[in-house]
Design an enzyme around this catalytic site. Structure first.
Site, PDB file in Angstrom:
ATOM      1  N   TYR A   1      -1.778  -0.550  10.790  1.00 11.96           N
ATOM      2  CA  TYR A   1      -1.944  -1.096   9.215  1.00 11.96           C
ATOM      3  C   TYR A   1      -0.697  -0.522   8.522  1.00 11.96           C
ATOM      4  O   TYR A   1      -0.248  -1.492   7.637  1.00 11.96           O
ATOM      5  CB  TYR A   1      -3.075  -0.059   8.685  1.00 11.96           C
ATOM      6  CG  TYR A   1      -3.611  -0.453   7.322  1.00 11.96           C
ATOM      7  CD1 TYR A   1      -3.650  -1.700   6.796  1.00 11.96           C
ATOM      8  CD2 TYR A   1      -3.177   0.737   6.308  1.00 11.96           C
ATOM      9  CE1 TYR A   1      -3.954  -1.945   5.478  1.00 11.96           C
ATOM     10  CE2 TYR A   1      -3.389   0.216   5.002  1.00 11.96           C
ATOM     11  CZ  TYR A   1      -3.732  -0.862   4.479  1.00 11.96           C
ATOM     12  OH  TYR A   1      -3.951  -1.172   3.218  1.00 11.96           O
TER      13      TYR A   1
ATOM     14  N   SER B   1       0.832  -1.253  -0.011  1.00 19.83           N
ATOM     15  CA  SER B   1       0.038   0.264   0.114  1.00 19.83           C
ATOM     16  C   SER B   1       0.746   1.361   0.025  1.00 19.83           C
ATOM     17  O   SER B   1       2.017   1.218   0.298  1.00 19.83           O
ATOM     18  CB  SER B   1      -0.976  -0.150   1.322  1.00 19.83           C
ATOM     19  OG  SER B   1      -1.539   1.204   1.254  1.00 19.83           O
TER      20      SER B   1
END
Length: 246
Positions: free
Chosen positions: A156, A142
């Protein structure tokens, strides 16, 4: 379709979002796709659509937090098609919340899915790739694995930084005949944005994702990495909405 047609591709988290869109895209280019996810009904519908369009597909209900189920998915690919060319470690969870909320269960879930799920995919596919002397790992990280998603994205981001580090280390260890690609998307239309139970953070994520680009953008990036000649290894692709500042 060069270098994609007839390749055998395993995809985790394939019941929706990036996984589903990538499965449909690669199947349309002639790849044989083997799809794993927890939601079997979704997989069955996707497979029916792919077969109706003349594509090749197999499915298996798979929880990536269980190493034996990920191995079973890879085994199914080899049993059905005789080999494995690509594994896309796509399954993921994004549970955004401030550290002060101490959502330890969600931290554990993100570690189990985002990090261990990738490792289990590597563990399942690497022996096959080594025996074949060819193969391609595509790990979905990501933009949050490049810059910490703040506020609320500390854990995350930590998991996605880990995916990048694992991908880079893996490439150093097995590069030569086995390729490794890390894909780092920004805001992309998927169910990932609905993973937060922290009410205030969830509202912020929904607002942030109003700028999201289609999942097909990532599917095309993945296809680009796969279709390169064997001597070309696309190590990393970062893509985000043009308007996304973070």
């Amino acid at each position: 379709m060069e270098n994609i047609e007839n390749k055998v591709v395993v995809i985790t988290g394939a019941s929706s979002g990036l996984g589903e869109t990538t499965a449909r895209h690669l199947a349309s280019k002639g790849a044989a796709v083997v799809l794993g996810a927890r939601r079997l009904e979704n997989l069955e519908k996707i497979a029916a659509d792919i077969r109706a369009a003349g594509g090749k597909v197999e499915i298996l209900q798979t929880d990536v937090t269980k190493a034996e189920e990920v191995k079973a998915l890879v085994d199914k690919a080899v049993e059905a098609f005789g080999r494995l060319d690509v594994i896309i470690n796509n399954a993921g969870l994004m549970a955004i919340a401030p550290m002060s909320a101490t959502k330890v269960d969600e931290w554990n879930s993100m570690i189990d899915i985002n990090i261990k799920g990738v490792l289990y995919g590597i563990a399942a596919a690497l022996p096959v790739f080594e025996q074949q002397k060819s193969g391609h790992f595509i790990n979905i990280s990501s933009v949050a694995g490049i810059k910490v998603f703040s506020p609320g994205g500390t854990v995350y981001s930590g998991t996605k930084y880990a995916v990048r580090a694992i991908s880079d280390g893996l490439r150093h260890e097995v590069g030569g005949s086995i390729r490794v690609t890390s894909i780092e998307p920004g805001a992309v239309e998927s169910e990932l944005q609905h993973g937060s139970s922290h009410e205030e953070s969830a509202k912020g994520v929904v607002e942030f994702y109003k700028q999201a680009i289609p999942a097909s953008s990532v599917a095309r990036a993945i296809a680009f990495a796969i279709e390169q000649p064997a001597e070309v290894d696309i190590n990393e692709i970062v893509l985000r909405p043009t308007v996304q500042e973070f």
